[in-house]
Design a protein around this motif. Structure first.
Motif, PDB file in Angstrom:
ATOM      1  N   UNK A  93     -21.309  77.503   9.482  1.00  0.00           N
ATOM      2  CA  UNK A  93     -19.642  77.775   9.746  1.00  0.00           C
ATOM      3  C   UNK A  93     -19.377  76.861  10.788  1.00  0.00           C
ATOM      4  N   UNK A  94     -17.785  76.238  10.617  1.00  0.00           N
ATOM      5  CA  UNK A  94     -17.284  75.788  11.580  1.00  0.00           C
ATOM      6  C   UNK A  94     -16.946  76.384  13.036  1.00  0.00           C
ATOM      7  N   UNK A  95     -17.404  76.056  14.261  1.00  0.00           N
ATOM      8  CA  UNK A  95     -17.299  76.638  15.501  1.00  0.00           C
ATOM      9  C   UNK A  95     -15.715  76.705  15.861  1.00  0.00           C
ATOM     10  N   UNK A  96     -15.155  77.763  16.127  1.00  0.00           N
ATOM     11  CA  UNK A  96     -13.826  78.111  16.430  1.00  0.00           C
ATOM     12  C   UNK A  96     -13.726  78.453  18.245  1.00  0.00           C
ATOM     13  N   UNK A  97     -12.871  77.790  18.659  1.00  0.00           N
ATOM     14  CA  UNK A  97     -12.659  77.935  20.148  1.00  0.00           C
ATOM     15  C   UNK A  97     -11.277  78.640  20.118  1.00  0.00           C
ATOM     16  N   UNK A  98     -11.172  79.510  21.212  1.00  0.00           N
ATOM     17  CA  UNK A  98      -9.929  79.921  21.636  1.00  0.00           C
ATOM     18  C   UNK A  98      -9.925  79.661  23.197  1.00  0.00           C
ATOM     19  N   UNK A  99      -8.633  79.253  23.492  1.00  0.00           N
ATOM     20  CA  UNK A  99      -8.283  78.999  24.808  1.00  0.00           C
ATOM     21  C   UNK A  99      -6.979  78.953  25.157  1.00  0.00           C
ATOM     22  N   UNK A 100      -6.449  79.549  26.474  1.00  0.00           N
ATOM     23  CA  UNK A 100      -5.094  79.523  26.920  1.00  0.00           C
ATOM     24  C   UNK A 100      -4.653  78.140  27.301  1.00  0.00           C
ATOM     25  N   UNK A 101      -5.228  77.002  27.295  1.00  0.00           N
ATOM     26  CA  UNK A 101      -4.925  75.799  27.678  1.00  0.00           C
ATOM     27  C   UNK A 101      -4.671  74.909  26.418  1.00  0.00           C
ATOM     28  N   UNK A 102      -3.481  75.257  26.165  1.00  0.00           N
ATOM     29  CA  UNK A 102      -2.971  74.254  24.807  1.00  0.00           C
ATOM     30  C   UNK A 102      -2.859  72.898  25.429  1.00  0.00           C
ATOM     31  N   UNK A 103      -3.345  71.723  24.501  1.00  0.00           N
ATOM     32  CA  UNK A 103      -3.243  70.730  24.856  1.00  0.00           C
ATOM     33  C   UNK A 103      -4.622  69.881  25.327  1.00  0.00           C
ATOM     34  N   UNK A 104      -5.516  71.137  26.076  1.00  0.00           N
ATOM     35  CA  UNK A 104      -6.816  70.614  26.355  1.00  0.00           C
ATOM     36  C   UNK A 104      -7.783  69.969  25.258  1.00  0.00           C
ATOM     37  N   UNK A 105      -8.423  68.912  25.866  1.00  0.00           N
ATOM     38  CA  UNK A 105      -9.421  68.254  24.997  1.00  0.00           C
ATOM     39  C   UNK A 105     -10.559  69.013  25.133  1.00  0.00           C
ATOM     40  N   UNK A 106     -11.259  69.131  23.816  1.00  0.00           N
ATOM     41  CA  UNK A 106     -12.800  69.865  23.801  1.00  0.00           C
ATOM     42  C   UNK A 106     -13.675  68.848  23.193  1.00  0.00           C
ATOM     43  N   UNK A 107     -14.722  68.537  23.902  1.00  0.00           N
ATOM     44  CA  UNK A 107     -15.932  67.817  23.274  1.00  0.00           C
ATOM     45  C   UNK A 107     -17.173  68.466  23.260  1.00  0.00           C
ATOM     46  N   UNK A 108     -18.032  68.305  22.470  1.00  0.00           N
ATOM     47  CA  UNK A 108     -19.384  68.738  22.475  1.00  0.00           C
ATOM     48  C   UNK A 108     -19.960  67.901  23.268  1.00  0.00           C
ATOM     49  N   UNK A 109     -20.812  68.163  24.223  1.00  0.00           N
ATOM     50  CA  UNK A 109     -21.695  67.685  25.156  1.00  0.00           C
ATOM     51  C   UNK A 109     -20.742  67.465  26.529  1.00  0.00           C
ATOM     52  N   UNK A 110     -21.585  66.784  27.505  1.00  0.00           N
ATOM     53  CA  UNK A 110     -20.736  66.316  28.740  1.00  0.00           C
ATOM     54  C   UNK A 110     -21.221  65.146  28.925  1.00  0.00           C
ATOM     55  N   UNK A 111     -20.255  64.507  29.933  1.00  0.00           N
ATOM     56  CA  UNK A 111     -20.521  63.218  30.479  1.00  0.00           C
ATOM     57  C   UNK A 111     -20.179  62.176  29.346  1.00  0.00           C
ATOM     58  N   UNK A 112     -20.844  60.916  29.595  1.00  0.00           N
ATOM     59  CA  UNK A 112     -20.520  59.613  28.748  1.00  0.00           C
ATOM     60  C   UNK A 112     -21.128  60.152  27.303  1.00  0.00           C
ATOM     61  N   UNK A 113     -22.002  61.020  27.117  1.00  0.00           N
ATOM     62  CA  UNK A 113     -22.496  61.055  25.831  1.00  0.00           C
ATOM     63  C   UNK A 113     -21.848  62.342  24.966  1.00  0.00           C
ATOM     64  N   UNK A 114     -20.692  62.830  25.393  1.00  0.00           N
ATOM     65  CA  UNK A 114     -20.054  63.903  24.867  1.00  0.00           C
ATOM     66  C   UNK A 114     -19.386  63.195  23.477  1.00  0.00           C
ATOM     67  N   UNK A 115     -18.714  64.214  22.636  1.00  0.00           N
ATOM     68  CA  UNK A 115     -18.206  63.820  21.245  1.00  0.00           C
ATOM     69  C   UNK A 115     -17.051  64.582  21.289  1.00  0.00           C
ATOM     70  N   UNK A 116     -15.831  64.014  21.356  1.00  0.00           N
ATOM     71  CA  UNK A 116     -14.612  64.698  21.363  1.00  0.00           C
ATOM     72  C   UNK A 116     -14.227  65.521  19.974  1.00  0.00           C
ATOM     73  N   UNK A 117     -14.182  66.640  20.017  1.00  0.00           N
ATOM     74  CA  UNK A 117     -13.880  67.283  18.407  1.00  0.00           C
ATOM     75  C   UNK A 117     -12.366  67.721  18.529  1.00  0.00           C
ATOM     76  N   UNK A 118     -11.713  67.514  19.479  1.00  0.00           N
ATOM     77  CA  UNK A 118     -10.039  68.090  19.010  1.00  0.00           C
ATOM     78  C   UNK A 118      -9.512  68.550  20.244  1.00  0.00           C
TER      79      UNK A 118
END
Lengths: 345, 403
Positions: B168-193
């Motif tokens: 399945x596709x991982x779903x996130x919930x967050x109170x921070x609308x507009x926040x960018x989410x990326x898999x991984x951290x640092x320079x190797x992270x990949x922005x997912x939305x």
């Protein structure tokens, strides 16, 4: 490097420490950095500055503080004063403060080599109908700038002297154990204004102990003794007892046994008679002043109210209570400030 | 040692066993160290090379931290692929690791291959294959080959069984609308939305279940947060904690033990967000007459100081702040006839420590302080450390808002 794991460990440890801290501080809920008696302060005097101004050098101690109530009958002006007897490095001084604001109005310094008249100045103060006596000098409240007059009377160390009437009579009051009759006795000797003995009256007082000291004595009533009462405060090793004896215009003291009240616990030899009761000073785990309203019908008394003293209690010296029950005086030995305070009842 | 025959190569099976004899995946993960070697060779010409390889592997596995290996002494069909040979040996011996060693002669060359398999999931964790002139010069190369394989296997001794792939596709919930989410951290992270209306469905990624994933959440004006989670096999939304804003200002209200009839207000300006700040506070309280019969005394304390958060990361929920400053207290002692004495005390706010629990917009705190009075003539306090009625320090508690 602080990690989230170390943070997680720190949180409960800190909360535990805080909990322990608060749990151990139940007694702190009532305490601030200011002393508990501060709201009662009416005025304050800086005795260090007063001593310097009086020329007795750095202040060493404060011996006596007495409120001398005086309404000038000539013009009905309140000329009451607060008298303080200061001992400095270079001499001693009696200072009169205005009750409102405690500004020093007059001072008389007993300094070696200075005014010889003031060599008679002393710390025992007797209020008279026209002024006061300090040591062997008599002062007139009507004009404090006038030189005092040497007083010929003497005050036995174990007595308290009251001065009343016009012309003035001196009532020398003692309390002690008479080994001849094997009895605790209250003795009052009346001297005229030339200090000639006129009358001596003795009454038995009922005390469970033979070791006693006269702590305070007051007269409440008419100056001619037609309607009034003598009250004395006698202490044993652990408690203080109050006695009340009705006055009599002819015989000084009316017939009959004195009324008594006590024991009232005390841990210091400081207790005072006021119009509203007896005040004792106690120091144990806490320091407090206890007032016992007069009730001559019960054998054992409990305090009517208490005032806990907080702050630098070891440095506080309760100097006196005004017999009218309106004022009391506290000296802070650390700051060398004398406070005039309203009573709490 | 048992020799297999009938094929033009030799098969050696070496098993290193860890902590007992695991019978399944779970047991394999906790297996101990021991070893067994199964050896088969054909033609005879390869036997000496095979013996050398087996000896080298036993030695190198021991040096790499495995328990001493021993020969696997059951017969196996040498025609089977290495993975099946290893699987059969692992199943029968119930060991964690199996090293398959093949050796053959081709004309004047000797060929060998060493492969190590993990009983956990049958995975090949290390392998090396070489060929050399069939002479003494091949022996050092065999030693080198054994060394490489043993070291590679040792590096994976702590490996765990991978989970099943997510479907399945991982779903996130967050109170921070507009926040960018990326898999991984640092320079190797990949922005997912970006979080929109409290949620985000990530593009499909073949993550395995129960394997930790790092999602980095970032937003302007907020501290970036790296959230680690382990997705399950079922589609459950991942709740991202609210981001901590970078604080520039805070305003608090509180009260102090012993000054409960009053209120303290405190403003902080952060020179560096959530790190170093200037503070100014004012506290007004009434000191009641303990026995009644007298008006209360009014106190007003103004404090100015500098503080800093210590020890913990700046976006932490729990924080410790400490600082120093100056304190001035004006006291109005009422008399029966109206305002009485006015007194002023000046003190060094020597040290204060604040324990704080932070939410994104608010925080709750308990502050301890120790101050030293200068004992100036106009004041009521003597020179020395403040002494509350029964405590050396004052305690203040309250709440603050941050922006």
């Amino acid at each position: 490097m602080v990690t989230s794991r170390s943070v997680a460990a720190l949180v409960p440890a800190t909360l535990l420490a805080l909990t322990a801290f608060l749990a151990s501080s139940c007694d702190w809920l009532s305490g601030d950095i200011f002393p508990s008696w501060l709201p009662y302060v009416e005025a304050r005097a800086d005795l260090a500055a007063t001593a310097t101004e009086a020329g007795i050098g750095p202040l060493r101690s404060l011996d006596t503080v007495e409120f001398v109530n005086f309404i000038d009958p000539a013009d009905d002006v309140d000329k009451s004063k607060i008298l303080a007897y200061l001992k400095g490095l270079n001499g001693e001084a009696l200072v009169a403060f205005e009750p409102a604001g405690m500004a020093a109005s007059e001072n008389w310094a007993r300094i070696p080599g200075s005014i010889p008249l003031y060599n008679g100045l002393g710390s025992r103060i007797i209020q008279t109908p026209t002024g006061f006596i300090a040591g062997q000098l008599s002062f007139s409240m009507d004009d404090l700038t006038a030189d005092p007059v040497p007083w010929a009377g003497g005050i036995p160390m174990d007595s308290i002297v009251l001065a009343m009437g016009s012309p003035v009579n001196y009532y020398v009051i003692r309390a002690g154990y008479d080994t001849t009759v094997m009895d605790n006795q209250f003795k009052i000797q009346v001297y005229d204004n030339a200090f000639a003995l006129e009358i001596t009256e003795v009454r038995s007082i009922d005390l469970p102990d033979t070791t006693k000291y006269l702590v305070d004595a007051q007269y409440y009533g008419n100056a001619d003794l037609s309607a009034g009462m003598f009250r004395i405060l006698v202490r044993t090793e652990t408690a203080v007892y109050a006695f009340s004896l009705k006055s009599d215009a002819s015989f000084i003291i009316a017939a009959g046994d004195p009324e008594s009240m006590g024991p009232m616990p005390m841990s210091e030899s400081r207790a005072w008679l006021t119009a509203d009761g007896v005040v004792t000073m106690n120091r144990s785990s806490e320091t407090y002043l206890a007032r016992y309203a007069y009730d001559w019908t019960v054998a054992k008394t409990t305090p009517t109210d208490l005032l806990q003293i907080t702050g630098d209690t070891e440095a506080y010296q309760i100097m006196s209570f005004d017999p009218s029950g309106s004022w009391w005086y506290l000296y802070d030995q650390l700051t060398q400030h004398l406070y005039a305070l309203r009573t709490w009842w | 040692m048992i020799k297999f025959s009938g094929r033009a190569f030799s098969v050696l099976l070496l098993a290193a066993v860890f902590l007992g004899t695991p019978s399944g995946r779970a047991e394999a993960q906790t297996a101990g160290d021991s070893a067994a070697i199964v050896f088969a060779s054909y033609p005879e010409a390869a036997a000496s090379f095979a013996d050398t390889l087996v000896a080298a592997m036993i030695r190198e596995l021991g040096d790499a931290g495995f328990s001493p290996a021993s020969a696997y002494d059951n017969r196996l069909d040498a025609t089977l692929p290495d993975s099946e040979l290893a699987g059969a040996a692992l199943a029968e011996s119930k060991v964690r690791w199996a090293a398959v060693v093949r050796c053959s002669i081709d004309n004047r060359r000797v060929l060998w291959r060493i492969s190590v398999y993990d009983a956990l999931d049958g995975a090949l964790v290390a392998s090396d294959a070489r060929a050399a002139f069939a002479g003494l010069s091949a022996l050092p190369l065999m030693d080198e080959s054994a060394t490489l394989v043993a070291e590679a296997a040792a590096a994976l001794r702590g490996r765990t069984a991978p989970g099943a792939s997510l479907e399945y596709r991982i779903r996130f919930s967050s109170p921070d609308d507009g926040a960018a989410v990326a898999f991984g951290s640092g320079s190797s992270s990949r922005l997912i939305g970006t979080i929109v209306e409290g949620g985000l469905v990530a593009p499909y990624a073949a993550f395995e279940s129960e394997v930790a994933i790092v999602a980095t959440v970032s937003k302007d004006g907020y501290w970036t947060h790296a959230h680690t989670f382990k997705p399950g096999l079922t589609d459950e939304p991942v709740t991202l904690p609210a981001l901590m804003p970078r604080t520039r200002h805070s305003l608090s209200a509180g009260t102090t033990i012993g000054r409960l009839v009053g209120l303290a207000a405190d403003y902080r300006y952060h020179i560096a967000s959530d790190s170093v700040f200037l503070r100014g506070s004012d506290q007004v309280w009434f000191q009641l007459a303990p026995g009644g019969g007298s008006p209360a005394t009014l106190h007003d304390e103004l404090r100015l100081g500098l503080g800093a958060y210590l020890f913990l990361p700046r976006p932490s929920r729990f924080r410790i702040a400490a600082g120093t400053g100056l304190s001035g207290i004006a006291s109005v002692v009422q008399s029966d006839t109206g305002p009485g004495g006015l007194y002023f005390d000046l003190s060094l706010d020597a040290v204060w420590i604040s324990y704080e629990w932070h939410l994104p917009k608010v925080a709750f705190f308990v502050e301890q302080r120790a101050a030293y009075s200068f004992g100036i003539d106009s004041g009521l306090l003597r020179r020395g450390w403040w002494q509350a009625a029964h405590a050396p320090m004052l305690l203040t508690a309250g709440a603050m808002i941050k922006w």
